[in-house]
Design an enzyme around this catalytic site. Structure first.
Site, PDB file in Angstrom:
ATOM      1  N   ARG A  51      27.977  71.801  59.425  1.00 40.42           N
ATOM      2  CA  ARG A  51      28.290  73.012  58.657  1.00 40.42           C
ATOM      3  C   ARG A  51      29.270  72.784  57.517  1.00 40.42           C
ATOM      4  O   ARG A  51      29.049  73.240  56.389  1.00 40.42           O
ATOM      5  CB  ARG A  51      28.905  74.111  59.552  1.00 40.42           C
ATOM      6  CG  ARG A  51      27.900  74.969  60.268  1.00 40.42           C
ATOM      7  CD  ARG A  51      28.483  75.398  61.579  1.00 40.42           C
ATOM      8  NE  ARG A  51      28.626  74.218  62.390  1.00 40.42           N
ATOM      9  CZ  ARG A  51      27.659  73.742  63.180  1.00 40.42           C
ATOM     10  NH1 ARG A  51      26.533  74.379  63.300  1.00 40.42           N
ATOM     11  NH2 ARG A  51      27.831  72.624  63.863  1.00 40.42           N
ATOM     12  N   THR A  52      30.373  72.127  57.824  1.00 40.13           N
ATOM     13  CA  THR A  52      31.434  72.065  56.812  1.00 40.13           C
ATOM     14  C   THR A  52      30.951  71.288  55.590  1.00 40.13           C
ATOM     15  O   THR A  52      31.045  71.763  54.458  1.00 40.13           O
ATOM     16  CB  THR A  52      32.712  71.439  57.409  1.00 40.13           C
ATOM     17  OG1 THR A  52      33.065  72.188  58.567  1.00 40.13           O
ATOM     18  CG2 THR A  52      33.858  71.485  56.412  1.00 40.13           C
ATOM     19  N   LYS A  80      35.694  48.448  55.268  1.00 39.70           N
ATOM     20  CA  LYS A  80      36.157  47.112  54.839  1.00 39.70           C
ATOM     21  C   LYS A  80      37.675  47.035  54.862  1.00 39.70           C
ATOM     22  O   LYS A  80      38.253  46.027  54.468  1.00 39.70           O
ATOM     23  CB  LYS A  80      35.680  46.831  53.412  1.00 39.70           C
ATOM     24  CG  LYS A  80      34.186  46.878  53.215  1.00 39.70           C
ATOM     25  CD  LYS A  80      33.871  46.622  51.728  1.00 39.70           C
ATOM     26  CE  LYS A  80      32.398  46.768  51.427  1.00 39.70           C
ATOM     27  NZ  LYS A  80      32.157  46.736  49.974  1.00 39.70           N
ATOM     28  N   ARG A 101      37.341  65.189  55.235  1.00 41.49           N
ATOM     29  CA  ARG A 101      37.539  65.314  56.692  1.00 41.49           C
ATOM     30  C   ARG A 101      37.921  63.944  57.220  1.00 41.49           C
ATOM     31  O   ARG A 101      37.282  62.944  56.865  1.00 41.49           O
ATOM     32  CB  ARG A 101      36.261  65.806  57.371  1.00 41.49           C
ATOM     33  CG  ARG A 101      36.342  65.681  58.896  1.00 41.49           C
ATOM     34  CD  ARG A 101      35.199  66.382  59.589  1.00 41.49           C
ATOM     35  NE  ARG A 101      35.313  67.827  59.475  1.00 41.49           N
ATOM     36  CZ  ARG A 101      34.520  68.681  60.116  1.00 41.49           C
ATOM     37  NH1 ARG A 101      33.556  68.233  60.897  1.00 41.49           N
ATOM     38  NH2 ARG A 101      34.676  69.979  59.967  1.00 41.49           N
ATOM     39  N   HIS A 129      42.252  73.030  60.038  1.00 43.16           N
ATOM     40  CA  HIS A 129      40.920  73.165  59.435  1.00 43.16           C
ATOM     41  C   HIS A 129      40.928  74.454  58.610  1.00 43.16           C
ATOM     42  O   HIS A 129      40.297  75.441  58.953  1.00 43.16           O
ATOM     43  CB  HIS A 129      39.872  73.232  60.550  1.00 43.16           C
ATOM     44  CG  HIS A 129      38.449  73.031  60.110  1.00 43.16           C
ATOM     45  ND1 HIS A 129      38.043  73.110  58.793  1.00 43.16           N
ATOM     46  CD2 HIS A 129      37.330  72.755  60.827  1.00 43.16           C
ATOM     47  CE1 HIS A 129      36.739  72.902  58.732  1.00 43.16           C
ATOM     48  NE2 HIS A 129      36.281  72.676  59.944  1.00 43.16           N
TER      49      HIS A 129
HETATM   50  C1  NCD Z   1      34.794  72.605  64.078  1.00 42.50           C
HETATM   51  C2  NCD Z   1      35.569  71.356  63.707  1.00 42.50           C
HETATM   52  O1  NCD Z   1      35.029  70.437  63.112  1.00 42.50           O
HETATM   53  O2  NCD Z   1      36.750  71.366  63.992  1.00 42.50           O
HETATM   54  N1  NCD Z   1      33.526  72.630  63.508  1.00 42.50           N
HETATM   55  C3  NCD Z   1      33.371  73.128  62.250  1.00 42.50           C
HETATM   56  O3  NCD Z   1      33.941  72.654  61.291  1.00 42.50           O
HETATM   57  N2  NCD Z   1      32.594  74.202  62.115  1.00 42.50           N
HETATM   58  C4  NCD Z   1      34.771  72.853  65.526  1.00 42.50           C
HETATM   59  C5  NCD Z   1      34.305  71.784  66.457  1.00 42.50           C
HETATM   60  O4  NCD Z   1      33.926  70.679  66.051  1.00 42.50           O
HETATM   61  O5  NCD Z   1      34.296  72.052  67.659  1.00 42.50           O
END
Ligand code: NCD
Length: 305
Positions: A51-52, A80, A101, A129
């Site tokens: 999703r993100t 590397k 991320r 997040h």
């Molecule tokens: C969440 C995350 O990555 O922290 N997912 C997301 O970004 N929608 C929640 C999760 O991974 O459980």
């Protein structure tokens, strides 16, 4: 230049402006279709995501911009031995804005100190997040019409769940918020969230282990997955993974206007039968994530329609 590393980097007014912009984007998609023409978003994902990352990329495309990036540490030069700082220094030569991320807490913060373009934290370890939080706030605003005077149950892995930590921080600034924290003893919220965020802001809260006992009190039920990748041993994960499973029978005592949220992915914590309940908002929530990221990209790049 502004980065988004922690939800508290945004004032309540800035959050309000981003949510209102997202609402306008939802109603007037055409108006925004060229706002990012000639701009590039880089998505640097050192940890898995569906999703993100894809909603960030879709958001940039719907704004008329372009995207580049990588979706795993293994396919970047970090495999590397390149440092996050060097990676970001390089990518900021190629892109106008970066969503990152990383499995290490603090990596996006470090990146922001090296970058010549805005950095967005798309999840750092078990820490924060903030763009999921904007997604959650937009969903609550659309479902409930307000971000104040709400009883919010957060259920599952409150220890390692970064979405929970960021959402608690953001909501702690609104009036009339009450948290009911539902988790096994081993997965309670970290002490710094309890003392530095909840108690410091004099927010009413309770820590409980039973979902059934409290479900009838809730306006929002925020379910989360047990974060397997953050556990030190598999046996603990197996023991705790199915602590809470929301199904139709548990919803019998819930309010008729409850909103059920989940950042997703779900594993077992929400039975598929719940998807048909009008109170289930988690798929709408995922869609809201794209609109709020469109609004965020525009805001950090200082662009208007
Ligand atoms: C969440 C995350 O990555 O922290 N997912 C997301 O970004 N929608 C929640 C999760 O991974 O459980």
């Amino acid at each position: 230049m502004k980065h988004l590393i922690d939800p508290m980097d945004l004032s309540v007014k800035e959050i309000d402006d981003i949510l209102n912009l997202a609402l306008d984007i939802i109603d007037n998609k055409e108006k925004y279709s060229n706002v990012c023409k000639g701009k590039k978003l880089a998505t640097l994902f050192f940890e898995p995501s569906t999703r993100t990352r894809l909603s960030f990329e879709a958001a940039m495309m719907e704004l008329g911009g372009n995207v580049l990036g990588f979706s795993s540490a293994a396919s970047s030069s970090s495999s590397k031995g390149e440092s996050v700082g060097d990676t970001v220094k390089i990518v900021s030569c190629y892109a106008d804005i970066i969503a990152m991320r990383h499995f290490k807490e603090g990596a996006p913060m470090l990146a922001s100190m090296k970058s010549d373009v805005p950095i967005i934290n798309a999840g750092d370890g078990g820490h924060n997040h903030p763009t999921q939080t904007l997604t959650d706030l937009l969903t609550i605003k659309r479902e409930k019409g307000r971000l104040s005077n709400l009883t919010i149950g957060l259920c599952g892995d409150l220890m390692f769940g970064r979405t929970v930590h960021s959402l608690i921080k953001a909501l702690s600034r609104y009036e009339g918020i009450e948290f009911i924290l539902i988790s096994p003893d081993e997965l309670k919220i970290p002490d710094y969230i309890r003392t530095e965020v909840i108690e410091k802001n004099n927010i009413t809260y309770r820590e409980v282990t039973s979902m059934e006992d409290v479900i009838g009190e809730l306006d929002i039920l925020y379910m989360t997955r047990v974060q397997r990748e953050r556990f030190f041993n598999e046996a603990d994960y197996i023991r705790l993974k199915d602590s809470y499973i929301l199904d139709n029978s548990k919803l019998v005592t819930a309010k008729s206007d409850l909103s059920i949220l989940h950042p997703l992915p779900r594993v077992n914590e929400i039975a598929v039968e719940v998807d048909d309940d009008p109170r289930a908002c988690y798929f709408k929530q995922a869609l809201n994530g794209k609109f709020v990221r469109m609004a965020l990209i525009m805001t950090l790049l200082g662009l208007e329609a």
